[in-house]
Write a protein that holds these residues in place. Structure first.
Motif, PDB file in Angstrom:
ATOM      1  N   GLU A  12      38.646  20.316  -2.993  1.00 17.57           N
ATOM      2  CA  GLU A  12      38.654  19.042  -2.274  1.00 17.57           C
ATOM      3  C   GLU A  12      37.656  18.057  -2.879  1.00 17.57           C
ATOM      4  N   GLY A  13      36.614  18.588  -3.499  1.00 13.65           N
ATOM      5  CA  GLY A  13      35.668  17.729  -4.208  1.00 13.65           C
ATOM      6  C   GLY A  13      34.642  17.021  -3.358  1.00 13.65           C
ATOM      7  N   HIS A  14      34.382  17.539  -2.143  1.00 14.88           N
ATOM      8  CA  HIS A  14      33.426  16.856  -1.269  1.00 14.88           C
ATOM      9  C   HIS A  14      32.274  17.754  -0.823  1.00 14.88           C
ATOM     10  N   MET A  15      32.107  18.889  -1.485  1.00 13.16           N
ATOM     11  CA  MET A  15      31.016  19.773  -1.094  1.00 13.16           C
ATOM     12  C   MET A  15      29.665  19.088  -1.264  1.00 13.16           C
ATOM     13  N   TRP A  16      29.508  18.326  -2.344  1.00 13.61           N
ATOM     14  CA  TRP A  16      28.229  17.684  -2.629  1.00 13.61           C
ATOM     15  C   TRP A  16      28.282  16.169  -2.467  1.00 13.61           C
ATOM     16  N   THR A  17      29.397  15.644  -1.974  1.00 12.62           N
ATOM     17  CA  THR A  17      29.508  14.191  -1.794  1.00 12.62           C
ATOM     18  C   THR A  17      29.954  13.815  -0.388  1.00 12.62           C
ATOM     19  N   ALA A  18      29.951  14.769   0.528  1.00  9.55           N
ATOM     20  CA  ALA A  18      30.421  14.493   1.890  1.00  9.55           C
ATOM     21  C   ALA A  18      29.552  13.463   2.603  1.00  9.55           C
ATOM     22  N   GLU A  19      28.266  13.413   2.243  1.00 10.82           N
ATOM     23  CA  GLU A  19      27.341  12.483   2.894  1.00 10.82           C
ATOM     24  C   GLU A  19      27.078  11.237   2.052  1.00 10.82           C
ATOM     25  N   GLY A  20      27.828  11.044   1.009  1.00 11.03           N
ATOM     26  CA  GLY A  20      27.633   9.875   0.168  1.00 11.03           C
ATOM     27  C   GLY A  20      27.787  10.226  -1.304  1.00 11.03           C
ATOM     28  N   PRO A  21      27.842   9.209  -2.142  1.00 10.47           N
ATOM     29  CA  PRO A  21      27.603   7.802  -1.832  1.00 10.47           C
ATOM     30  C   PRO A  21      28.775   7.126  -1.129  1.00 10.47           C
ATOM     31  N   ASP A  22      28.455   6.117  -0.332  1.00 11.69           N
ATOM     32  CA  ASP A  22      29.498   5.337   0.311  1.00 11.69           C
ATOM     33  C   ASP A  22      29.956   4.233  -0.640  1.00 11.69           C
ATOM     34  N   ASN A  23      30.803   3.359  -0.144  1.00  5.65           N
ATOM     35  CA  ASN A  23      31.383   2.318  -0.986  1.00  5.65           C
ATOM     36  C   ASN A  23      30.318   1.395  -1.573  1.00  5.65           C
ATOM     37  N   VAL A  24      29.321   1.044  -0.760  1.00  7.33           N
ATOM     38  CA  VAL A  24      28.266   0.135  -1.220  1.00  7.33           C
ATOM     39  C   VAL A  24      27.467   0.764  -2.354  1.00  7.33           C
ATOM     40  N   VAL A  25      27.041   2.012  -2.159  1.00  6.65           N
ATOM     41  CA  VAL A  25      26.211   2.682  -3.158  1.00  6.65           C
ATOM     42  C   VAL A  25      27.018   2.998  -4.418  1.00  6.65           C
ATOM     43  N   ALA A  26      28.275   3.405  -4.246  1.00  4.16           N
ATOM     44  CA  ALA A  26      29.107   3.716  -5.409  1.00  4.16           C
ATOM     45  C   ALA A  26      29.287   2.485  -6.298  1.00  4.16           C
ATOM     46  N   ASN A  27      29.488   1.337  -5.690  1.00  6.40           N
ATOM     47  CA  ASN A  27      29.590   0.104  -6.479  1.00  6.40           C
ATOM     48  C   ASN A  27      28.259  -0.251  -7.124  1.00  6.40           C
ATOM     49  N   ARG A  28      27.170   0.070  -6.435  1.00  7.49           N
ATOM     50  CA  ARG A  28      25.845  -0.176  -7.005  1.00  7.49           C
ATOM     51  C   ARG A  28      25.622   0.702  -8.236  1.00  7.49           C
ATOM     52  N   VAL A  29      26.038   1.963  -8.158  1.00 11.38           N
ATOM     53  CA  VAL A  29      25.918   2.869  -9.303  1.00 11.38           C
ATOM     54  C   VAL A  29      26.738   2.345 -10.476  1.00 11.38           C
ATOM     55  N   LYS A  30      27.925   1.864 -10.184  1.00 13.37           N
ATOM     56  CA  LYS A  30      28.805   1.338 -11.233  1.00 13.37           C
ATOM     57  C   LYS A  30      28.175   0.130 -11.927  1.00 13.37           C
ATOM     58  N   SER A  31      27.614  -0.778 -11.138  1.00 17.11           N
ATOM     59  CA  SER A  31      26.964  -1.959 -11.711  1.00 17.11           C
ATOM     60  C   SER A  31      25.724  -1.577 -12.504  1.00 17.11           C
ATOM     61  N   LEU A  32      24.970  -0.624 -11.971  1.00 18.55           N
ATOM     62  CA  LEU A  32      23.771  -0.152 -12.654  1.00 18.55           C
ATOM     63  C   LEU A  32      24.124   0.489 -13.991  1.00 18.55           C
ATOM     64  N   ALA A  33      25.181   1.294 -14.003  1.00 16.61           N
ATOM     65  CA  ALA A  33      25.611   1.941 -15.241  1.00 16.61           C
ATOM     66  C   ALA A  33      26.064   0.901 -16.263  1.00 16.61           C
ATOM     67  N   GLN A  34      26.749  -0.134 -15.805  1.00 16.18           N
ATOM     68  CA  GLN A  34      27.198  -1.185 -16.723  1.00 16.18           C
ATOM     69  C   GLN A  34      26.006  -1.911 -17.339  1.00 16.18           C
ATOM     70  N   ALA A  35      25.010  -2.233 -16.509  1.00 13.15           N
ATOM     71  CA  ALA A  35      23.820  -2.916 -17.019  1.00 13.15           C
ATOM     72  C   ALA A  35      23.058  -2.030 -18.000  1.00 13.15           C
ATOM     73  N   THR A  36      22.952  -0.740 -17.676  1.00 10.58           N
ATOM     74  CA  THR A  36      22.256   0.191 -18.563  1.00 10.58           C
ATOM     75  C   THR A  36      22.997   0.336 -19.884  1.00 10.58           C
ATOM     76  N   TRP A  37      24.318   0.404 -19.810  1.00 11.03           N
ATOM     77  CA  TRP A  37      25.124   0.522 -21.029  1.00 11.03           C
ATOM     78  C   TRP A  37      24.941  -0.702 -21.919  1.00 11.03           C
ATOM     79  N   ASN A  38      24.872  -1.883 -21.312  1.00 16.66           N
ATOM     80  CA  ASN A  38      24.669  -3.103 -22.098  1.00 16.66           C
ATOM     81  C   ASN A  38      23.336  -3.063 -22.836  1.00 16.66           C
ATOM     82  N   VAL A  39      22.296  -2.563 -22.156  1.00 14.64           N
ATOM     83  CA  VAL A  39      20.980  -2.456 -22.799  1.00 14.64           C
ATOM     84  C   VAL A  39      21.030  -1.449 -23.943  1.00 14.64           C
ATOM     85  N   LEU A  40      21.717  -0.332 -23.729  1.00 17.41           N
ATOM     86  CA  LEU A  40      21.846   0.672 -24.787  1.00 17.41           C
ATOM     87  C   LEU A  40      22.589   0.103 -25.991  1.00 17.41           C
TER      88      LEU A  40
END
Length: 309
Positions: free
Chosen positions: A118-146
């Motif tokens: 099911e894939g929710h053993m370690w993600t049942a409590e998050g990240p939620d939609n807000v945090v997941a989008n934050r991770v995505k934006s953070l990864a994009q910014a980090t990738w640009n710096v790299l």
């Protein structure tokens, strides 16, 4: 470890990166991070034990870059499958359960394995939609710096771990002298634990009188964070670096800024909406909104002795 020697270093880098950006443990579990790092080595039909594959990261830096690249492009609504429990890639091409993403969804990541389909053993409590989008934006910014660092031949590694705070509604500064884990902070100031005083013998005497009592696992900042999260769960979303962090950042629940009818069990601190009584209809006189100043005062009171005045 012998099959993928760069895996452990990759996990440490990714965890430190997420912690430095106030997401690890509080919003993204360490186990989920480890599975995503494993995906960089064994996911999508990559080589297993006894096989060779040039695409497998050979260094922790390459592994870190691959995880960041995955996170910036990952359509987490489709989930991901990580084949870590089989000798053969029996799950290659298999997708995790599709997630219906809503604004209030508590868990939008699906990280499946042969053991947890099911894939929710370690993600049942998050990240939620807000945090997941934050991770995505953070990864994009980090990738640009790299990418910029690779092109210019000069990369400021520490800049990848410095967290901007402009997007938070408020930030709480903690007293670093009260934080046992402050030495692990990315930008720790050595002056905090440097010896002070003119005479060395007086320093030794004062140190002996004020010798700290060992307290295994004592982390006042984490305890303070836990209290705020529990007390104000319906009011705000809070972020913190659990590895030596000296600040909290929080964003208000935007729905609480809209006037709503007063109820006894509203689950948040409220204040009446101030309107011109002559122009207000009777049914609108009992509207309330979030009392932000009261919440901030309560946070300061809870953090007495650890919040920097």
């Amino acid at each position: 470890a012998t099959t993928y020697p760069a895996f452990a270093g990759t996990v440490r880098l990714v965890k430190r990166w997420l912690a430095a950006h106030w997401l690890l443990r509080s919003h993204v579990t360490e186990e989920a991070v480890e599975l995503l790092c494993a995906h960089a080595f064994v996911g999508s039909g990559r080589a297993k034990a006894g096989q060779s594959d040039e695409s497998v990261p050979a260094s922790k830096e390459r592994g870190f870059a691959r995880v960041v690249a995955f996170l910036k492009d990952w359509d987490w609504a489709n989930g991901v499958f990580v084949p870590i429990y089989e000798d053969k890639d029996v799950g290659a091409g298999q997708e995790g359960s599709r997630v219906v993403v809503t604004a209030g969804s508590k868990a939008v990541w699906t990280v499946a394995t042969d053991f947890d389909k099911e894939g929710h053993m370690w993600t049942a409590e998050g990240p939620d939609n807000v945090v997941a989008n934050r991770v995505k934006s953070l990864a994009q910014a980090t990738w640009n710096v790299l990418q910029q660092g690779a092109e210019s031949g000069s990369l400021d590694v520490k800049a990848l771990f410095v967290h901007p705070v402009d997007d938070y509604d408020f930030v709480v500064q903690l007293d670093v002298s009260a934080l046992p884990r402050y030495t692990q902070n990315i930008l720790a100031d050595p002056v905090v634990w440097a010896r002070k005083g003119k005479y060395a013998n007086l320093q030794r005497q004062s140190a002996a009188l004020a010798a700290p009592v060992p307290r295994s696992g004592f982390d006042p900042a984490q305890m303070f964070w836990d209290d705020i999260k529990r007390v104000h769960a319906d009011t705000l979303k809070i972020f913190y670096d659990p590895i030596g962090g000296d600040r909290f950042g929080a964003i208000w629940d935007p729905s609480l800024k809209q006037p709503r009818p007063f109820r006894v069990m509203n689950h948040f601190s409220s204040i009446p909406v101030t309107k011109d009584i002559e122009k207000t209809k009777d049914k609108d006189k009992a509207l309330v909104v979030l009392n932000e100043s009261a919440v901030l005062s309560e946070i300061i009171r809870l953090g007495s002795g650890i919040v920097k005045a």
